[in-house]
Design an enzyme around this catalytic site. Structure first.
Site, PDB file in Angstrom:
ATOM      1  N   PRO A   1      33.114  41.591  36.689  1.00 33.42           N
ATOM      2  CA  PRO A   1      32.197  40.487  36.373  1.00 33.42           C
ATOM      3  C   PRO A   1      32.774  39.078  36.563  1.00 33.42           C
ATOM      4  CG  PRO A   1      33.158  41.317  34.356  1.00 33.42           C
ATOM      5  CD  PRO A   1      33.736  42.158  35.464  1.00 33.42           C
ATOM      6  N   GLY A   2      33.862  38.940  37.268  1.00 31.30           N
ATOM      7  CA  GLY A   2      34.281  37.596  37.670  1.00 31.30           C
ATOM      8  C   GLY A   2      35.320  36.913  36.802  1.00 31.30           C
ATOM      9  N   GLY A   3      35.912  37.643  35.873  1.00 29.72           N
ATOM     10  CA  GLY A   3      36.936  37.024  35.017  1.00 29.72           C
ATOM     11  C   GLY A   3      38.085  36.472  35.835  1.00 29.72           C
TER      12      GLY A   3
ATOM     13  N   ASP B   1      42.052  43.917  42.140  1.00 25.63           N
ATOM     14  CA  ASP B   1      41.952  44.383  40.748  1.00 25.63           C
ATOM     15  C   ASP B   1      41.137  45.662  40.843  1.00 25.63           C
ATOM     16  OD1 ASP B   1      41.914  44.475  37.983  1.00 25.63           O
ATOM     17  OD2 ASP B   1      40.205  43.130  37.797  1.00 25.63           O
TER      18      ASP B   1
ATOM     19  N   CYS C   1      43.871  48.504  35.091  1.00 22.35           N
ATOM     20  CA  CYS C   1      44.036  48.640  33.635  1.00 22.35           C
ATOM     21  C   CYS C   1      44.176  50.126  33.316  1.00 22.35           C
ATOM     22  CB  CYS C   1      42.900  47.986  32.867  1.00 22.35           C
ATOM     23  SG  CYS C   1      41.274  48.596  33.265  1.00 22.35           S
TER      24      CYS C   1
HETATM   25  C1  LIG Z   1      38.360  46.406  37.286  1.00 30.05           C
HETATM   26  S1  LIG Z   1      36.780  45.945  37.808  1.00 30.05           S
HETATM   27  C2  LIG Z   1      37.036  44.311  38.361  1.00 30.05           C
HETATM   28  C3  LIG Z   1      37.089  43.294  37.273  1.00 30.05           C
HETATM   29  C4  LIG Z   1      37.112  41.877  37.801  1.00 30.05           C
HETATM   30  N1  LIG Z   1      38.151  41.689  38.796  1.00 30.05           N
HETATM   31  C5  LIG Z   1      37.281  40.840  36.712  1.00 30.05           C
HETATM   32  O1  LIG Z   1      38.408  40.352  36.530  1.00 30.05           O
HETATM   33  O2  LIG Z   1      36.300  40.471  36.050  1.00 30.05           O
HETATM   34  C6  LIG Z   1      36.604  46.802  39.325  1.00 30.05           C
HETATM   35  C7  LIG Z   1      35.382  46.435  40.141  1.00 30.05           C
HETATM   36  O3  LIG Z   1      35.518  47.052  41.426  1.00 30.05           O
HETATM   37  C8  LIG Z   1      34.244  47.397  41.888  1.00 30.05           C
HETATM   38  N2  LIG Z   1      34.410  48.366  42.992  1.00 30.05           N
HETATM   39  C9  LIG Z   1      34.192  49.698  43.004  1.00 30.05           C
HETATM   40  N3  LIG Z   1      34.420  50.195  44.232  1.00 30.05           N
HETATM   41  C10 LIG Z   1      34.805  49.165  45.012  1.00 30.05           C
HETATM   42  C11 LIG Z   1      35.145  49.014  46.393  1.00 30.05           C
HETATM   43  N4  LIG Z   1      35.147  50.053  47.203  1.00 30.05           N
HETATM   44  N5  LIG Z   1      35.436  47.790  46.843  1.00 30.05           N
HETATM   45  C12 LIG Z   1      35.431  46.717  46.011  1.00 30.05           C
HETATM   46  N6  LIG Z   1      35.111  46.794  44.714  1.00 30.05           N
HETATM   47  C13 LIG Z   1      34.796  47.989  44.219  1.00 30.05           C
HETATM   48  C14 LIG Z   1      33.545  47.890  40.649  1.00 30.05           C
HETATM   49  O4  LIG Z   1      32.146  47.876  40.816  1.00 30.05           O
HETATM   50  C15 LIG Z   1      34.059  46.919  39.599  1.00 30.05           C
HETATM   51  O5  LIG Z   1      33.172  45.840  39.483  1.00 30.05           O
END
Ligand SMILES: C[S@@+](CC[C@H](N)C(=O)[O-])C[C@H]1O[C@@H](n2cnc3c(N)ncnc32)[C@H](O)[C@@H]1O
Lengths: 202, 344
Positions: free
Chosen positions: B154-156, B219, B272
């Site tokens: 969500p963009g943190g 991430d 994480c």
């Molecule tokens: C750990 S969360 C990211 C949190 C974000 N970086 C933050 O700091 O708010 C991982 C994200 O990767 C996305 N995701 C899943 N498969 C992916 C892919 N193949 N390429 C890029 N993002 C992906 C998920 O939908 C999720 O939103």
């Protein structure tokens, strides 16, 4: 679809920036516009934005990019989103949003625009959409007219919403009467979206 | 071998079963944790003790307010803020009020996610571990940097990167899950982020954009084991298969991330998760596939050293430069951070 500003939209925007006392900022901005509904925009891809604005009267979202490279990339690659949205152009009018209001407050320090400042209790209610009673207003722009868009501030001069005035001049402070309708506020949108997807405080 | 004074003379499997039973976890998870988490039992105790009041951090959004003014405003409202190793990040103690710091009574402060300052985007509720990952990207506001945030919603981290860039340069944010884009948009807008362009694509397709990047943050989507203090369902909701699926995806993503990095560009890979399969093994595979001439790991400053072996597998010795963060040691989410530089 993202496009560069068509001339008619440019005129509308320039006028808005001028009216809010931040005209000098306009020239420095890298602006693109987007027709908000993706499906519609793909069907009408070949129609120029001029037409959209004129005949079809469709809305355009106004996005400010950080620099000319971002603007170029946006137009070339047609992303899902770009920059920050400052409002919409609808029926040949610019409808500013809270991001625009922040620009105004930041770049027009002499409060030379329609605003009201609220006492704390009322401010805390406006954040979640409550309309404004005249007696909650502790200071305001002296030239406020009836039915005008106003920026709503708290005592710290944080933008907390935007409203429409029901009265002009001193009548805005009439006791026990709603004198401003809150149109946008910083909290309602948040409640809708509230951490819907934020799983782990990333 | 004896594992604990409570259970002397227990074998690994008996001990892990006892702990799993006592703390409500899947046995296989504990059995694995015992192999690589220092003082596992302390972690489990920490999770129990902190499940309703885990450490909460906020990151001042300097695009809208300076850290000192924010701190002053929140302290005036009664919140107790402590400095951390990062100047933008404060630890909030929700159990104590600034006017009565020694009382253990619960305070009646509004939650930190519903203050006016939060709604205004003056801060983001963000774990210290996440902020460290962004800090390790070494972004300098003065350079006109192009950054890829490969898994953004969500963009943190996107908004912290934008802050480090002072809204200049360019961030390209990828998020393939359409449903997660509104929260990304909302957070970026709340934080006043202007320099970001969002693509609804998988990170694996970032190459198709035809852009090379000075910095890449991956991430990675992961099993999220590391957030058990915040989400108790993680004690049982996953199985080994999930870790395997994540690991396969992560290995593809990290290779794509490396591909779009400019020579001399830097990448931070983080998750994480505690699982070596999602962490050291992913980075090790990237190193094997690309060789010493192409990339080098750089030391991450904070945390316990990454593993250089696991389950009879030896990793590149430089994996010690990666870092692991643990709730019971670092008071953060469980987290892993690797930083590397592309050589040519
Ligand atoms: C750990 S969360 C990211 C949190 C974000 N970086 C933050 O700091 O708010 C991982 C994200 O990767 C996305 N995701 C899943 N498969 C992916 C892919 N193949 N390429 C890029 N993002 C992906 C998920 O939908 C999720 O939103």
């Amino acid at each position: 679809m993202f496009e560069i500003l068509p001339p008619s939209a440019e005129t509308i925007l320039k006028r808005a920036f001028n009216n809010w006392g931040i005209f000098s900022l306009y020239e420095k901005m890298d602006i693109v516009v987007k027709s908000p509904k993706n499906k519609e925009s793909s069907q009408i891809e070949k129609t120029s934005l001029e037409n959209l604005l004129g005949k079809n009267n469709r809305d355009l979202q106004v996005h400010v990019c950080s620099n000319s490279l971002q603007k170029e990339l946006t137009i070339k690659l047609q992303p899902a989103h770009s920059g920050i949205i400052i409002g919409q152009i609808k029926n040949k009018k610019f409808l500013p949003n809270l991001n625009f209001a922040e620009l105004v407050v930041k770049h027009n320090p002499f409060l030379n625009y329609p605003y009201v400042i609220l006492e704390d209790k009322s401010a805390s209610l406006v954040i979640y959409g409550r309309d404004i009673m005249g007696n909650a207003i502790i200071s305001f722009f002296k030239g406020i007219k009836e039915n005008q868009t106003v920026i709503i501030l708290n005592q710290n001069k944080d933008v907390i919403g935007m409203g429409k005035s029901r009265f002009g001049d001193n009548l805005i402070t009439q006791r026990d009467k709603i004198t401003i309708d809150t149109v946008q506020d910083i909290g309602t949108h948040y409640l809708k979206e509230e951490n819907k997807y934020a799983l782990h405080g990333d | 071998m004896s594992y604990d004074i409570e259970y002397p003379n227990f074998s690994h499997s008996e001990y892990s079963r006892k702990l799993a039973e006592k703390y409500g976890y899947n046995d296989w998870m504990i059995s694995r944790f015992l192999k690589f988490i220092p003082n596992t039992k302390l972690l489990l105790e920490y999770v129990e003790k902190n499940k309703s009041s885990h450490a909460e951090y906020i990151r001042a959004n300097n695009l809208k307010i300076d850290s000192i003014s924010l701190k002053k405003r929140l302290v005036e409202k009664g919140y107790l803020l402590k400095d951390t190793i990062l100047k933008e990040v404060f630890k909030i103690d929700m159990t104590r009020n600034v006017n009565n710091p020694n009382s253990d009574k619960k305070t009646n402060l509004t939650t930190i996610g519903s203050t006016l300052e939060y709604l205004k985007g003056y801060y983001y509720i963000q774990d210290l571990s996440s902020c460290i990952a962004v800090d390790e990207l070494e972004i300098n506001e003065k350079d006109s940097t192009t950054v890829l945030d490969m898994a953004a919603s969500p963009g943190g981290k996107t908004s912290f990167i934008a802050q480090k860039m002072n809204n200049k340069g360019n961030i390209i944010a990828c998020e393939p899950n359409r449903k997660r884009i509104p929260s990304l948009l909302f957070n970026l807008s709340r934080c006043g982020v202007k320099n970001t362009t969002i693509f609804n694509i998988s990170g694996e397709d970032a190459e198709k954009l035809g852009i090379k990047f000075d910095r890449v943050l991956l991430d990675a989507p992961c099993s999220c084991e590391g957030i058990i203090t915040k989400d108790e369902t993680r004690k049982k909701s996953r199985d080994l298969k999930d870790i395997e699926i994540c690991s396969i995806k992560q290995k593809k993503l990290i290779q794509s991330a490396f591909q779009v990095l400019k020579p001399n560009g830097k990448m931070v890979y983080c998750t994480c998760s505690f699982a070596p399969e999602e962490n050291e093994m992913v980075v090790d595979e990237l190193m094997r596939n690309n060789g010493d001439n192409d990339l080098e790991l750089e030391p991450v400053k904070y945390g316990n050293d990454g593993l250089t072996e696991y389950d009879n597998r030896q990793f590149d010795k430089d994996l010690r430069y990666t870092k692991r963060l643990y709730p019971h040691i670092h008071h953060t989410n469980g987290f892993f951070i690797a930083k590397l530089r592309k050589k040519k």
